[in-house]
Design a protein around this motif. Structure first.
Motif, PDB file in Angstrom:
ATOM      1  N   UNK A   1       1.139  -9.739 -14.506  1.00 23.34           N
ATOM      2  CA  UNK A   1       1.526  -8.457 -15.090  1.00 23.34           C
ATOM      3  C   UNK A   1       0.704  -7.311 -14.485  1.00 23.34           C
ATOM      4  N   UNK A   2      -0.457  -7.655 -13.935  1.00 23.58           N
ATOM      5  CA  UNK A   2      -1.343  -6.609 -13.418  1.00 23.58           C
ATOM      6  C   UNK A   2      -0.943  -6.175 -12.015  1.00 23.58           C
ATOM      7  N   UNK A   3      -1.180  -4.913 -11.728  1.00 29.10           N
ATOM      8  CA  UNK A   3      -0.958  -4.399 -10.381  1.00 29.10           C
ATOM      9  C   UNK A   3      -2.274  -4.432  -9.633  1.00 29.10           C
ATOM     10  N   UNK A   4      -2.172  -4.465  -8.304  1.00 28.67           N
ATOM     11  CA  UNK A   4      -3.392  -4.272  -7.541  1.00 28.67           C
ATOM     12  C   UNK A   4      -3.370  -2.848  -7.010  1.00 28.67           C
ATOM     13  N   UNK A   5      -4.509  -2.206  -7.104  1.00 32.46           N
ATOM     14  CA  UNK A   5      -4.588  -0.838  -6.582  1.00 32.46           C
ATOM     15  C   UNK A   5      -4.859  -0.890  -5.078  1.00 32.46           C
ATOM     16  N   UNK A   6      -4.010  -0.181  -4.317  1.00 36.72           N
ATOM     17  CA  UNK A   6      -4.190  -0.122  -2.865  1.00 36.72           C
ATOM     18  C   UNK A   6      -4.519   1.330  -2.513  1.00 36.72           C
ATOM     19  N   UNK A   7      -5.671   1.530  -1.904  1.00 39.23           N
ATOM     20  CA  UNK A   7      -6.140   2.896  -1.653  1.00 39.23           C
ATOM     21  C   UNK A   7      -5.830   3.303  -0.213  1.00 39.23           C
ATOM     22  N   UNK A   8      -5.090   4.413  -0.092  1.00 39.04           N
ATOM     23  CA  UNK A   8      -4.647   4.886   1.225  1.00 39.04           C
ATOM     24  C   UNK A   8      -5.441   6.136   1.596  1.00 39.04           C
ATOM     25  N   UNK A   9      -6.086   6.109   2.750  1.00 37.15           N
ATOM     26  CA  UNK A   9      -6.707   7.345   3.241  1.00 37.15           C
ATOM     27  C   UNK A   9      -5.628   8.116   3.987  1.00 37.15           C
ATOM     28  N   UNK A  10      -5.046   9.101   3.292  1.00 35.70           N
ATOM     29  CA  UNK A  10      -3.813   9.682   3.842  1.00 35.70           C
ATOM     30  C   UNK A  10      -4.007  10.373   5.183  1.00 35.70           C
ATOM     31  N   UNK A  11      -5.258  10.803   5.460  1.00 32.06           N
ATOM     32  CA  UNK A  11      -5.525  11.440   6.763  1.00 32.06           C
ATOM     33  C   UNK A  11      -5.137  10.499   7.912  1.00 32.06           C
ATOM     34  N   UNK A  12      -5.274   9.193   7.649  1.00 32.91           N
ATOM     35  CA  UNK A  12      -5.037   8.225   8.727  1.00 32.91           C
ATOM     36  C   UNK A  12      -3.578   7.821   8.887  1.00 32.91           C
ATOM     37  N   UNK A  13      -2.716   8.343   8.005  1.00 31.37           N
ATOM     38  CA  UNK A  13      -1.320   7.879   8.060  1.00 31.37           C
ATOM     39  C   UNK A  13      -0.370   9.046   8.309  1.00 31.37           C
TER      40      UNK A  13
END
Ligand code: 4AD
Ligand code: MG
Length: 477
Positions: A42-54
């Protein structure tokens, strides 16, 4: 690199330099935090995106509902609410999802709306939790029987007999319905039908299971069951799943013991193995209860109710005692029942069952020894000549969850009961054979699987505990 599941990664407490995961985006917050779910928990995993790199164009495609492939590093979480998170190195959009038209928005949807979108509703926390529990319960059922010496028997789905004698069957035919062949009397000639006789979808695998109990000893069925009863209630489906154990040399008392031990065991299994889902549904139910008037609120939370069932004996009460209680109870005297109880012999309605369980005994109840004429022909007649060795188990919030009986093993009495309700002996010649060749005391019961799932999840409508419900006027999906 091996694909990991969210469930596996959330249980890690070390950092892992390279992880590989696929799932669906639940939310994408602040152009930085993806809550990713893959159904494993039921739990989500948090995925952290450094938006500068994308790339901006890529970030725009990370929308609720999109399928993505993420590679990154599993690290200790900087924020609150989770132990670990993924520091994203690469994102592949596997399947876009149009945020304008995707039905499952990150907000509360009504159950009615989600029923109309049953193909997507398991992307919500509530329905993924329910369906994981459904799966776990069915595993626990097979496990229980397997560990207790039962054989799993597959009863036929197409049958020529009406096991319950209630005539609520769906016909199976491949005759041309526009122009069916007719016999001399102008009626449909079923001898020309596929099976050479009238056939229907099974309403119960019991009669066939009895033949196996009388050779293999202890058997159970677990299969789809069909009833064309036009009851559009929150507890009836036209297609449901039933578990039917059948045991040779076991009497009604043994049947009650088995049913009680079995129910406790499968409920204990989910308490031990599905904690996250249960805690989520427990909280959901508490929130729902808060919207009700104080008097109607449940005294126990979901998990408390499940523990209560595993920790307490079911109360065993005869039909006659139950009628006495009901006749003299307050709601009956104040004419609060839709069907008032005046005399011995009437069938109990769900309002009566729920009064007994929820108000009077406040625990699961096994009612037994019902009047013969409100029960099926195969139940064993008692010496009083008017009651049969039937048993129904009633659960709080559900009413009848199990129906069973000791079977009539005496050929002459069985024949009399069949004659009395016009069941031709030819139709059940093989069932009568069991009473001719090595007959013996035997018993069994049927548990409505969806009613068990309702109890285990705290859901109030049976349509919400089966993937694609079949009910009057509805067979979508
Ligand atoms: O009480 P029932 O009709 O009993 C039998 O079919 C017996 N042949 C069982 C046996 O002794 N082997 O059905 C058993 C259970 C009910 O208690 C209820 O939980 C469930 O099946 N059930 C339904 N569940 C959902 N939708 C329906 N239309 C149901 N009808 C019965
Ligand atoms: Mg019943």
């Amino acid at each position: 690199m091996k694909l990991r599941t969210v469930s596996e990664l959330l249980s890690e407490d070390i950092t892992i330099p390279e992880v590989d995961i696929k799932g669906w985006v639940r939310t994408f917050r602040a152009n930085r935090f993806i809550a990713l779910n893959d159904g494993s928990t039921i739990n989500n995993i948090q995925c952290v995106v450094d938006f500068e790199n994308f790339d901006e164009a890529l970030l725009k495609r990370i929308t609720t509902g999109a399928a993505v492939h993420i590679k990154g590093e599993l690290v200790e979480s900087q924020g609150k609410g989770q132990k670990v998170e993924i520091q994203v190195n690469s994102i592949d959009i596997l399947g876009d999802s149009d945020p304008e038209t995707y039905p499952i928005q990150p907000k509360k949807h009504s159950f009615e709306f989600l029923r109309e979108n049953a193909h997507l509703r398991t992307r919500t926390n509530t329905f993924s939790a329910i369906m994981r529990l459904r799966s776990s319960l069915s595993y626990a059922i097979h496990k229980y029987f397997n560990e207790n010496g039962f054989y799993y028997m597959h009863a036929p789905i197409i049958t020529g007999s009406d096991a319950e004698g209630a005539g609520e069957m769906f016909k199976v035919t491949n005759l041309d319905t526009e122009k069916p062949p007719l016999n001399d009397e102008g009626k449909i000639d079923y001898s020309k039908d596929f099976f050479g006789k009238e056939t229907n979808l099974t309403v119960s695998g019991q009669l066939e299971a009895e033949t196996y109990a009388m050779s293999l000893g202890k058997v159970y069925t677990f299969g789809p069951t069909f009833r064309a009863e036009n009851s559009n209630t929150s507890r009836h489906l036209a297609e449901f799943w039933m578990i039917e154990p059948e045991v040779a040399f076991m009497d009604l008392a043994g049947n009650m013991d088995l049913a009680e031990d079995f129910m406790k065991s499968v409920i204990k299994h989910i308490l031990d193995n599905n904690r996250d889902d249960l805690e989520f549904l427990d909280k959901r139910l508490q929130d729902e209860e808060k919207t009700k008037p104080q008097a109607e609120r449940s005294e126990m939370t979901l998990i408390e109710k499940l523990n209560f069932v595993t920790d307490n004996n079911f109360k065993r009460v005869s039909y006659t005692e139950a009628i006495d209680i009901l006749r003299n109870c307050k709601p009956n005297k104040k004419k609060k029942f839709k069907y008032p109880i005046n005399e011995w012999g009437v069938d109990l309605q769900s309002e009566h069952e729920r009064f007994l369980v929820e108000k009077h005994f406040k625990c699961p109840v096994i009612l037994f020894d019902y009047p013969a004429n409100i029960k099926a022909f195969y139940m064993r007649l008692n010496d009083d000549g008017k009651t049969v060795r039937a048993m129904d188990i009633l659960f709080p919030g559900i009413g009848e969850i199990v129906g069973g009986a000791q079977r009539e093993e005496r050929l002459d009495i069985l024949k009399e009961r069949m004659a009395a309700i016009n069941i031709p002996e030819e139709d059940l010649w093989w069932y009568l054979d069991l009473r001719k060749f090595g007959t013996a005391v035997h018993s069994g019961f049927g548990l409505g699987f969806e009613r068990l799932v309702m109890f285990a999840t705290g859901m109030g409508n049976i349509r919400d505990v089966i993937p694609f419900p079949r009910t009057p006027q509805n067979a979508e999906f």
